[in-house]
Motif scaffolding. Structure first.
Motif, PDB file in Angstrom:
ATOM      1  N   ASN A 156       0.824  -1.214   0.000  1.00 19.29           N
ATOM      2  CA  ASN A 156       0.000   0.000   0.000  1.00 19.29           C
ATOM      3  C   ASN A 156       0.859   1.265   0.000  1.00 19.29           C
ATOM      4  O   ASN A 156       0.552   2.245   0.685  1.00 19.29           O
ATOM      5  CB  ASN A 156      -0.959   0.021   1.198  1.00 19.29           C
ATOM      6  N   TYR A 157       1.940   1.236  -0.782  1.00 19.68           N
ATOM      7  CA  TYR A 157       2.817   2.401  -0.887  1.00 19.68           C
ATOM      8  C   TYR A 157       2.657   3.061  -2.266  1.00 19.68           C
ATOM      9  O   TYR A 157       2.449   2.365  -3.270  1.00 19.68           O
ATOM     10  CB  TYR A 157       4.278   2.003  -0.684  1.00 19.68           C
ATOM     11  N   PRO A 158       2.800   4.381  -2.346  1.00 17.22           N
ATOM     12  CA  PRO A 158       2.664   5.103  -3.616  1.00 17.22           C
ATOM     13  C   PRO A 158       3.956   5.078  -4.428  1.00 17.22           C
ATOM     14  O   PRO A 158       4.425   6.090  -4.945  1.00 17.22           O
ATOM     15  CB  PRO A 158       2.325   6.520  -3.160  1.00 17.22           C
ATOM     16  N   GLY A 188      14.494   6.625   0.652  1.00 19.68           N
ATOM     17  CA  GLY A 188      14.484   8.027   0.239  1.00 19.68           C
ATOM     18  C   GLY A 188      13.095   8.519  -0.118  1.00 19.68           C
ATOM     19  O   GLY A 188      12.661   9.595   0.324  1.00 19.68           O
ATOM     20  N   VAL A 189      12.380   7.731  -0.922  1.00 20.65           N
ATOM     21  CA  VAL A 189      11.044   8.133  -1.350  1.00 20.65           C
ATOM     22  C   VAL A 189      10.067   8.092  -0.177  1.00 20.65           C
ATOM     23  O   VAL A 189       9.224   8.995  -0.031  1.00 20.65           O
ATOM     24  CB  VAL A 189      10.550   7.209  -2.486  1.00 20.65           C
ATOM     25  N   SER A 190      10.190   7.071   0.671  1.00 18.19           N
ATOM     26  CA  SER A 190       9.283   6.946   1.813  1.00 18.19           C
ATOM     27  C   SER A 190       9.493   8.074   2.824  1.00 18.19           C
ATOM     28  O   SER A 190       8.540   8.528   3.466  1.00 18.19           O
ATOM     29  CB  SER A 190       9.484   5.598   2.498  1.00 18.19           C
ATOM     30  N   ARG A 191      10.730   8.507   2.980  1.00 20.67           N
ATOM     31  CA  ARG A 191      10.996   9.638   3.875  1.00 20.67           C
ATOM     32  C   ARG A 191      10.267  10.882   3.385  1.00 20.67           C
ATOM     33  O   ARG A 191       9.680  11.628   4.171  1.00 20.67           O
ATOM     34  CB  ARG A 191      12.496   9.898   3.973  1.00 20.67           C
ATOM     35  N   ASP A 250       8.767   5.302  10.333  1.00 20.33           N
ATOM     36  CA  ASP A 250       8.298   5.340  11.715  1.00 20.33           C
ATOM     37  C   ASP A 250       9.248   6.168  12.573  1.00 20.33           C
ATOM     38  O   ASP A 250      10.174   6.826  12.070  1.00 20.33           O
ATOM     39  CB  ASP A 250       8.142   3.924  12.262  1.00 20.33           C
ATOM     40  N   ALA A 251       9.025   6.124  13.898  1.00 17.48           N
ATOM     41  CA  ALA A 251       9.820   6.940  14.820  1.00 17.48           C
ATOM     42  C   ALA A 251      11.292   6.543  14.824  1.00 17.48           C
ATOM     43  O   ALA A 251      12.165   7.353  15.150  1.00 17.48           O
ATOM     44  CB  ALA A 251       9.244   6.820  16.232  1.00 17.48           C
ATOM     45  N   GLN A 252      11.575   5.285  14.475  1.00 15.39           N
ATOM     46  CA  GLN A 252      12.972   4.814  14.407  1.00 15.39           C
ATOM     47  C   GLN A 252      13.603   5.041  13.035  1.00 15.39           C
ATOM     48  O   GLN A 252      14.656   4.514  12.722  1.00 15.39           O
ATOM     49  CB  GLN A 252      13.038   3.319  14.748  1.00 15.39           C
ATOM     50  N   ASN A 253      12.907   5.826  12.198  1.00 16.14           N
ATOM     51  CA  ASN A 253      13.393   6.154  10.849  1.00 16.14           C
ATOM     52  C   ASN A 253      13.489   4.916   9.968  1.00 16.14           C
ATOM     53  O   ASN A 253      14.359   4.824   9.099  1.00 16.14           O
ATOM     54  CB  ASN A 253      14.753   6.845  10.921  1.00 16.14           C
ATOM     55  N   ILE A 260       4.555  11.694  -5.038  1.00 17.22           N
ATOM     56  CA  ILE A 260       4.447  11.947  -3.600  1.00 17.22           C
ATOM     57  C   ILE A 260       4.406  13.448  -3.338  1.00 17.22           C
ATOM     58  O   ILE A 260       3.654  13.924  -2.475  1.00 17.22           O
ATOM     59  CB  ILE A 260       5.615  11.269  -2.866  1.00 17.22           C
ATOM     60  N   SER A 261       5.203  14.203  -4.095  1.00 16.80           N
ATOM     61  CA  SER A 261       5.168  15.658  -3.964  1.00 16.80           C
ATOM     62  C   SER A 261       3.800  16.215  -4.340  1.00 16.80           C
ATOM     63  O   SER A 261       3.392  17.281  -3.857  1.00 16.80           O
ATOM     64  CB  SER A 261       6.255  16.296  -4.845  1.00 16.80           C
TER      65      SER A 261
END
Length: 445
Positions: A76-78, A275-278, A284-287, A324-325
Motif C-alpha cells: 500500500n505504498y505510492p 528516500g522516497v518513503s521519507r 516510523d519513529a525509528q526512521n 508523492i510531492s
C-alpha cells in the motif's frame, strides 16, 4: 459510484493517510509522466544487448504495471516500479555484449536474482548484508552506474566517439544530430530545475520532433509513424524464453554476475524505498519503513515476473517522489500508474518512431541524478574517496558494473589492511574481496 469510492478509500486507507481519491489519481498521473520515458529507453538498451526489439515496449509496460500493482497491493505504498536504469545497462552491455552471455541466459540470471532477493529478504540476512558493505563502496557503485549510463547516452548521440589513439574522443559536433542531443540535455536540466512534470519525457519528444527536420544520408533522423494509435506488439519473442538453467550450467562464469546484479539491485531498491518513503512521511519513529519486508518482496517478485516477460530486473523508481510531492500517499497512486502504463501501449507506433539518439537526454539526466550520492562521501577520508573513485571510474571505462564492484572492494580492503584498520572490515567484505582476487589471479570469469 459512491460505493466504489468508499471501497477504494477503505481498502487503501486513503482518508487515514490524510489524502483523497482525487489527490491519489493526480499523483499517479504525475508519477507516470516522470517515469514514462522508460517505455522508450528500456527497449533500446535491451535491443543493444541482442534481444529482438519487437515486443519490448509491451514487455516494459507490462513489467512496470505488474511491479507497481504488487507494491500497491502488498505494501500500500505510492511507489511505482519498472525495469531499472543501470540494471538494464548491466544486462545488455556487461552480460550480453561484453561477456557474450546469450540474452536468454541473462534472463535466467535475472530470474535467480529475484529468487535470491526474496530469500534474503524473508530470512533477514538482507539487513545484515546491507550493514556489512562499506558506504564508500555503495556510493561508488551508484555513482559509477550513473557515469556508465550517461556515457552510453553520449555515445548514442555521437557526442563522443571511438578513437584508436585515445580510446574515446569528442564526436563531430559540426553535425546537427549531436548538437540537437546536447541541446536536449540542457533543456532537460532546465526543465528539472523548474520542476516541470515529465521533464525527461518532454526532452525526448523535443529531440524526436527536431529529428524530423535533421537530414542524414539515409533521410531524416525521425520518421513519422503511419498510425499514431495501434494495438500493442506481441511478446512471443521473449515470453518465457529465459534459460533458468544457464547460471547453473555455467556457474564459474556467472556467479559474479549473479552477485553483482543482486548487490546493485538490493542497494538501489533499499536506497530508493527509504528516500522516497521519507519524502512521503511513511517512516516510523525509528526512521525505518514499517512494511520494508513486503515492499522488498514486491520488488523481487516483480523482477521474477519481468524475467518471464523478457526484461532486466524491475525495481522501485525514485521518480515516485514526483507523485508523492503531488500528494500521493497510498497504493491507489500505484494503481493509477499501472493503468496508465497499460493504456500507453496503444501509442506503441509513436514510441517506435522515436530514434535512439532521442534517448540521450534521459540517459544523461539519470546519470546526473545518480551522481548526487557522491556528496555523501567524506572527502577528508582518503580511504572512502579512493574506494568510491576506483569503483565509479572502472564501470564506464570497462563497460562493466561487476568489475567496478570488484576493484572497489579490493581497493577498500587493501587500504584498510595496509593502514592497520583490518578489524574494522566486515567478514562479508573480506569474503567478497577474497573471491574477486582469486578470480583475477586464476582467471575465473
Amino acid at each position: 459510484m459512491n460505493t466504489l469510492l468508499r471501497n477504494l478509500d477503505r481498502y487503501f486507507h486513503i482518508s487515514e493517510h490524510g489524502s483523497t481519491i482525487r489527490t491519489e489519481v493526480l499523483a499517479g498521473l504525475t508519477t507516470f509522466a516522470a517515469m514514462s520515458y522508460i517505455l522508450v529507453v528500456n527497449p533500446n538498451i535491451l535491443a543493444a544487448g541482442g534481444m529482438p526489439i519487437e515486443g519490448l515496449i509491451t514487455v516494459t509496460a507490462l513489467a512496470a504495471a505488474i511491479g507497481t500493482l504488487l507494491m500497491a497491493i502488498l505494501a500500500n505504498y505510492p511507489i511505482a516500479l519498472a525495469p531499472g536504469m543501470g540494471l538494464n545497462a548491466f544486462f545488455a552491455f556487461t552480460m550480453c555484449l561484453t561477456l557474450n552471455v546469450p540474452w536468454q541466459g541473462a534472463l535466467g540470471i535475472v530470474f535467480w536474482n529475484g529468487v535470491l532477493f526474496i530469500a534474503l529478504s524473508l530470512s533477514g540476512i538482507r539487513s545484515k548484508i546491507a550493514d556489512a558493505i562499506p558506504d564508500a563502496l555503495k556510493i561508488g557503485v551508484q555513482c559509477g552506474i550513473g557515469l556508465f549510463i550517461a556515457f552510453i547516452g553520449l555515445k548514442n548521440a555521437g557526442i563522443i566517439s571511438a578513437n584508436p589513439a585515445t580510446l574515446v574522443s569528442l564526436g563531430d559536433l559540426s553535425q546537427a544530430a549531436p548538437l540537437v542531443a546536447l541541446a536536449g540535455i540542457i533543456l532537460t536540466v532546465i526543465l528539472m530545475v523548474k520542476k516541470i512534470p515529465g521533464a525527461i519525457l518532454l526532452s525526448v519528444l523535443f529531440i524526436s520532433i527536431a529529428g524530423l527536420f535533421i537530414q542524414t544520408e539515409s533521410g531524416p533522423i525521425t520518421h513519422l509513424p503511419e498510425h499514431f494509435v495501434g494495438m500493442p506488439d506481441s511478446i512471443q519473442n521473449t515470453w518465457l524464453k529465459m534459460d533458468i538453467g544457464y547460471p547453473l550450467r555455467h556457474f564459474e562464469q556467472t556467479w559474479d554476475l549473479v552477485f553483482a546484479l543482486l548487490f546493485v539491485n538490493m542497494f538501489d531498491t533499499i536506497g530508493t524505498l527509504i528516500g522516497v518513503s521519507r519524502k512521503a512521511g511513511l517512516l516510523d519513529a525509528q526512521n525505518k519503513l514499517p512494511k520494508m519486508g513486503k515492499a522488498l518482496t514486491a520488488d523481487a517478485t516483480a523482477s521474477i515476473a519481468g524475467a518471464a516477460l523478457g526484461t532486466s530486473p524491475v525495481t522501485s523508481y525514485v521518480e515516485s517522489a514526483a507523485g508523492i510531492s503531488a500528494g500521493g500517499r497510498t497504493g491507489l497512486t500505484g494503481v493509477v500508474v499501472a493503468i496508465l502504463f497499460i493504456l500507453a501501449l496503444f501509442l506503441t507506433p509513436v514510441m517506435k518512431a522515436i530514434p535512439l539518439m532521442a534517448t540521450t537526454p534521459a540517459l544523461v539526466m539519470i546519470g546526473i541524478l545518480m551522481m548526487e550520492s557522491f556528496k555523501h562521501i567524506d572527502t577528508d577520508d582518503l580511504t572512502s574517496l579512493a574506494t568510491a573513485t576506483v569503483a565509479l571510474l572502472t564501470m564506464p571505462l570497462t563497460f562493466s558494473i561487476s568489475e567496478g564492484i570488484a576493484l572497489g572492494a579490493i581497493t577498500y580492503t587493501g587500504i584498510m589492511l595496509g593502514t592497520g584498520r583490518g578489524k574494522q572490515v566486515s567478514w562479508l567484505t573480506y569474503g567478497i574481496t577474497t573471491v574477486f582476487v582469486m578470480r583475477y589471479i586464476f582467471g575465473v570469469a
